[in-house]
Write an enzyme that holds these catalytic residues in place. Structure first.
Site, mmCIF file in Angstrom:
data_model
loop_
_atom_site.group_PDB
_atom_site.id
_atom_site.type_symbol
_atom_site.label_atom_id
_atom_site.label_comp_id
_atom_site.label_asym_id
_atom_site.label_seq_id
_atom_site.Cartn_x
_atom_site.Cartn_y
_atom_site.Cartn_z
ATOM 1 N N ASP A 152 13.458 -24.877 -68.717
ATOM 2 C CA ASP A 152 14.470 -25.703 -68.230
ATOM 3 C C ASP A 152 15.020 -27.199 -69.072
ATOM 4 O O ASP A 152 15.754 -27.395 -68.701
ATOM 5 C CB ASP A 152 13.824 -26.531 -66.831
ATOM 6 C CG ASP A 152 13.804 -25.136 -65.805
ATOM 7 O OD1 ASP A 152 14.635 -24.532 -65.602
ATOM 8 O OD2 ASP A 152 12.691 -24.868 -64.991
ATOM 9 N N ASN A 194 6.327 -21.310 -72.137
ATOM 10 C CA ASN A 194 5.592 -21.223 -70.890
ATOM 11 C C ASN A 194 4.813 -20.084 -70.885
ATOM 12 O O ASN A 194 4.721 -19.530 -72.066
ATOM 13 C CB ASN A 194 6.585 -21.203 -69.722
ATOM 14 C CG ASN A 194 7.607 -19.994 -69.855
ATOM 15 O OD1 ASN A 194 7.441 -18.960 -69.947
ATOM 16 N ND2 ASN A 194 8.749 -20.258 -69.924
ATOM 17 N N LYS A 220 22.543 -19.958 -57.067
ATOM 18 C CA LYS A 220 22.764 -19.232 -58.137
ATOM 19 C C LYS A 220 23.612 -18.001 -57.871
ATOM 20 O O LYS A 220 24.056 -17.418 -58.684
ATOM 21 C CB LYS A 220 21.621 -18.695 -59.043
ATOM 22 C CG LYS A 220 20.798 -19.948 -59.500
ATOM 23 C CD LYS A 220 19.620 -19.744 -60.258
ATOM 24 C CE LYS A 220 18.666 -21.008 -60.730
ATOM 25 N NZ LYS A 220 18.445 -20.950 -61.821
ATOM 26 N N LYS A 275 8.198 -31.824 -90.187
ATOM 27 C CA LYS A 275 7.104 -32.044 -89.108
ATOM 28 C C LYS A 275 6.912 -33.548 -88.863
ATOM 29 O O LYS A 275 6.717 -34.363 -89.702
ATOM 30 C CB LYS A 275 5.864 -31.676 -89.899
ATOM 31 C CG LYS A 275 4.668 -31.656 -88.956
ATOM 32 C CD LYS A 275 3.019 -31.265 -89.516
ATOM 33 C CE LYS A 275 2.079 -31.667 -88.918
ATOM 34 N NZ LYS A 275 0.861 -31.333 -89.422
ATOM 35 N N PHE A 306 14.621 -14.054 -60.238
ATOM 36 C CA PHE A 306 13.034 -14.364 -59.755
ATOM 37 C C PHE A 306 13.003 -15.766 -59.557
ATOM 38 O O PHE A 306 13.638 -16.864 -60.170
ATOM 39 C CB PHE A 306 12.376 -14.039 -61.032
ATOM 40 C CG PHE A 306 11.811 -12.487 -61.178
ATOM 41 C CD1 PHE A 306 12.709 -11.212 -61.345
ATOM 42 C CD2 PHE A 306 10.631 -11.927 -60.789
ATOM 43 C CE1 PHE A 306 12.440 -10.072 -61.542
ATOM 44 C CE2 PHE A 306 10.314 -10.614 -60.766
ATOM 45 C CZ PHE A 306 11.091 -9.770 -61.198
ATOM 46 N N PRO A 351 20.807 -24.927 -70.512
ATOM 47 C CA PRO A 351 22.025 -24.572 -69.726
ATOM 48 C C PRO A 351 21.463 -23.427 -68.557
ATOM 49 O O PRO A 351 20.255 -22.771 -68.847
ATOM 50 C CB PRO A 351 22.986 -23.449 -70.581
ATOM 51 C CG PRO A 351 22.021 -23.207 -71.778
ATOM 52 C CD PRO A 351 20.835 -24.344 -71.915
ATOM 53 N N ASP A 352 21.878 -23.526 -67.393
ATOM 54 C CA ASP A 352 21.241 -22.493 -66.361
ATOM 55 C C ASP A 352 22.052 -21.300 -66.640
ATOM 56 O O ASP A 352 23.161 -21.203 -66.194
ATOM 57 C CB ASP A 352 21.385 -23.168 -64.994
ATOM 58 C CG ASP A 352 20.687 -22.241 -63.946
ATOM 59 O OD1 ASP A 352 21.076 -21.020 -63.845
ATOM 60 O OD2 ASP A 352 20.100 -22.883 -63.141
ATOM 61 N N ILE A 353 21.393 -20.298 -67.335
ATOM 62 C CA ILE A 353 22.008 -18.680 -67.495
ATOM 63 C C ILE A 353 22.766 -18.454 -66.170
ATOM 64 O O ILE A 353 23.894 -18.035 -66.320
ATOM 65 C CB ILE A 353 21.109 -18.007 -68.152
ATOM 66 C CG1 ILE A 353 20.484 -18.452 -69.220
ATOM 67 C CG2 ILE A 353 21.841 -16.655 -68.456
ATOM 68 C CD1 ILE A 353 19.318 -17.915 -70.116
ATOM 69 N N LYS A 365 17.441 -21.160 -54.259
ATOM 70 C CA LYS A 365 17.659 -20.810 -55.568
ATOM 71 C C LYS A 365 18.756 -19.581 -55.427
ATOM 72 O O LYS A 365 19.807 -19.420 -56.232
ATOM 73 C CB LYS A 365 16.629 -20.091 -56.238
ATOM 74 C CG LYS A 365 15.893 -21.388 -57.374
ATOM 75 C CD LYS A 365 14.772 -21.213 -57.953
ATOM 76 C CE LYS A 365 13.928 -22.235 -58.333
ATOM 77 N NZ LYS A 365 12.686 -21.865 -58.843
HETATM 78 O O1 PMT Z 1 6.235 -12.465 -67.860
HETATM 79 P P1 PMT Z 1 5.076 -12.327 -66.879
HETATM 80 O O2 PMT Z 1 3.602 -12.850 -67.535
HETATM 81 O O3 PMT Z 1 4.784 -10.875 -66.635
HETATM 82 O O4 PMT Z 1 5.416 -13.231 -65.723
HETATM 83 C C1 PMT Z 1 6.425 -12.782 -65.047
HETATM 84 C C2 PMT Z 1 7.012 -13.844 -64.473
HETATM 85 C C3 PMT Z 1 6.225 -14.985 -63.395
HETATM 86 C C4 PMT Z 1 7.620 -14.841 -65.573
HETATM 87 C C5 PMT Z 1 8.229 -13.606 -63.691
HETATM 88 O O5 PMT Z 1 7.967 -12.714 -62.492
HETATM 89 C C6 PMT Z 1 9.167 -14.528 -63.168
HETATM 90 O O6 PMT Z 1 9.009 -15.191 -62.027
HETATM 91 N N1 PMT Z 1 10.311 -15.025 -63.804
HETATM 92 C C7 PMT Z 1 11.254 -16.041 -63.327
HETATM 93 C C8 PMT Z 1 10.694 -17.546 -63.950
HETATM 94 C C9 PMT Z 1 11.514 -18.746 -63.584
HETATM 95 O O7 PMT Z 1 12.249 -19.034 -64.888
HETATM 96 O O8 PMT Z 1 11.484 -18.868 -62.290
HETATM 97 P P2 PMT Z 1 12.380 -19.916 -61.843
HETATM 98 O O9 PMT Z 1 12.378 -20.115 -60.461
HETATM 99 O O10 PMT Z 1 12.566 -21.444 -62.861
HETATM 100 O O11 PMT Z 1 13.950 -19.673 -62.235
HETATM 101 C C10 PMT Z 1 14.843 -19.007 -61.077
HETATM 102 C C11 PMT Z 1 15.897 -17.843 -61.805
HETATM 103 O O12 PMT Z 1 16.772 -18.419 -62.612
HETATM 104 C C12 PMT Z 1 14.957 -16.991 -62.673
HETATM 105 O O13 PMT Z 1 15.648 -15.913 -62.530
HETATM 106 C C13 PMT Z 1 15.243 -17.621 -64.041
HETATM 107 O O14 PMT Z 1 15.491 -16.429 -65.031
HETATM 108 C C14 PMT Z 1 16.704 -18.146 -64.025
HETATM 109 N N2 PMT Z 1 17.020 -19.300 -64.909
HETATM 110 C C15 PMT Z 1 16.037 -20.268 -64.820
HETATM 111 C C16 PMT Z 1 16.525 -21.196 -66.090
HETATM 112 C C17 PMT Z 1 17.540 -21.340 -66.599
HETATM 113 N N3 PMT Z 1 17.744 -22.333 -67.551
HETATM 114 N N4 PMT Z 1 18.620 -20.244 -66.314
HETATM 115 C C18 PMT Z 1 17.998 -19.273 -65.638
HETATM 116 O O15 PMT Z 1 18.909 -18.491 -65.427
#
Ligand code: PMT
Length: 404
Positions: free
Chosen positions: A286, A217, A348, A296, A330, A312-314, A344
């Site tokens: 995700d 991403n 979480k 390849k 975030f 896995p969702d961390i 969220k």
């Molecule tokens: O790195 P930059 O270019 O400065 O950009 C910053 C950012 C946009 C990446 C940052 O500000 C941000 O928004 N990070 C979280 C991005 C994200 O994965 O958001 P989400 O809405 O998909 O996930 C919600 C939360 O669950 C996040 O804290 C994520 O880290 C966590 N997560 C997501 C997927 C997963 N499999 N496990 C998780 O724990």
């Protein structure tokens, strides 16, 4: 709220000693970097330093008279004794570059020029940045002198390694001006997070398809890096789990580099027992390819299909180990920012979520600024619009501090 990014050293005074080595050519940039943080800089130059940089440059960039002589011919109308007034005025003494000769003087407690005399008279912390030929640096006497200074509580910023002006290769280069300014900033900032252990995830994850291709991403790690820097300069002990990024993290943090969501989960689990705060700024993929092809994948049909399975969702996985730790997530959203983020946060089990708008050039991924809202289970904590990520990082930490 406490900290601000950028002007947090407003009103502080650095007495900046420049001694006579070739790296003195970097001194004007160091002075300029300190001024940009709001620091009142007073330069003291040794006679040897005058061979490399003029007082006029230092005076113009600091906006203050430059001090050279122990016994100036014109004393002005003031009855101040220069070495004592400089010693008393300083919140920090910086010596960059510090030559082998000057380090030896400090180690012996000599006071035969204005700079060494002022340092002997000060109660302020002193940061010494050695710079010299590699053999002079590695000479036992220089190493012993540096050890003596460290034992007496002087701070020493180690020189870097590379090509030296004298033609030798090795240790002895003065760190870049930005690095010296960063060290000064850390030493002079209020350490209101001292003793707090913070784990920050940052950057994207990469999910490999074959040896050539992967899914990722747009995360650059800028938001994570801003959080790491802010937490470090406020005295926290910081661990970082980072996906592949080009940004530099603050030098005081301990970095674990990972690639995939699975690796990030394992690294977070490893550190979790030793932290008080977790901030998940990473953009975790995700989905990951169901299988990895060791060869390849050849171009074939007009359309191709990759079967994906969810990663896995961390945050959800580590939720049972939260205990009294503060968990901050975030949420990256293009629309329904508050509603999706709120959902969220609850799902979480977070104490706080930073909902940031993505999809615009000046917010979210890759930008230096960010827009959105910080939520807690009690409601909106903070709205931010076009805010620098460095300043936002401090705001997030201010709110975390209230929860500790
Ligand atoms: O790195 P930059 O270019 O400065 O950009 C910053 C950012 C946009 C990446 C940052 O500000 C941000 O928004 N990070 C979280 C991005 C994200 O994965 O958001 P989400 O809405 O998909 O996930 C919600 C939360 O669950 C996040 O804290 C994520 O880290 C966590 N997560 C997501 C997927 C997963 N499999 N496990 C998780 O724990």
């Amino acid at each position: 709220m406490g900290h601000t990014a950028g002007e947090d050293l407003e009103g502080k005074t650095v007495v900046y000693g420049v001694t006579g080595g070739i790296a003195a050519y970097k001194a004007p940039l160091v002075a300029r970097g300190l001024k940009a943080l709001g620091v009142d800089v007073h330069a003291v130059m040794t006679h040897a330093a005058l061979h490399f940089v003029t007082p006029l440059v230092m005076r113009t960039l600091t906006g203050n008279e430059v001090h050279v002589e122990m016994f100036p011919e014109t004393m002005g109308s003031s009855f101040e004794i220069d070495h004592i007034s400089l010693a008393d005025r300083a919140d920090l003494f910086l010596v960059a570059p510090a030559t082998a000769d000057f380090i030896a003087k400090l180690a012996c407690g000599m006071a035969d020029d204005l700079l060494s005399c002022s340092i002997l008279a000060t109660r302020a912390p002193v940061l010494v940045c050695p710079s010299m030929n590699v053999n002079m640096l590695q000479n036992r006497v220089t190493q012993e002198n540096l050890d003596r200074l460290k034992q007496r509580g002087f701070h020493v910023l180690e020189p870097t390694t590379g090509e030296l002006a004298c033609g030798w290769e090795g240790a002895g280069r003065l760190p870049e001006p930005g690095r010296i300014v960063q060290e000064v900033r850390m030493l002079m900032s209020e350490h209101d997070l001292s003793g707090i252990r913070v784990l920050i995830t940052s950057g994207p994850t990469c999910e490999d398809i074959d040896p050539v291709r992967f899914i990722t991403n747009r995360s650059t790690g800028k938001m994570g890096a801003a959080l790491v820097e802010a937490a470090c300069i406020r005295g926290a002990r910081v661990k970082v789990v980072s996906g592949p990024v080009a940004v530099d993290y603050a030098p005081w943090a301990e970095i674990t580099s990972v690639r995939s969501a699975r690796e990030m989960l394992d690294a977070v689990k490893d550190c979790l027992g030793e932290v008080d705060v977790l901030i998940m700024a990473a953009a975790v993929a995700d989905y990951t390819p169901h299988t990895y092809s060791t060869r390849k994948i050849k171009k074939g049909e007009k359309t191709a299909h990759i079967e994906l399975t969810s990663t896995p969702d961390i945050l959800a996985t580590i939720r049972p180990f939260k205990e009294s730790k503060v968990f901050v997530g975030f949420a990256a959203e293009t629309d329904n920012l508050k509603t999706y983020a709120q959902d969220k946060m609850v799902r979480k089990g977070l104490d706080m979520i930073v909902a940031n708008r993505v999809g615009d050039a000046d917010s979210g991924f890759a930008s230096d600024t960010n827009s959105g809202v910080i939520l807690s289970p009690e409601g909106v904590m903070y709205d931010f619009e076009n805010m620098g990520k460095d300043l936002l990082a401090h705001r997030i930490l201010d709110l975390v501090k209230e929860r500790l």
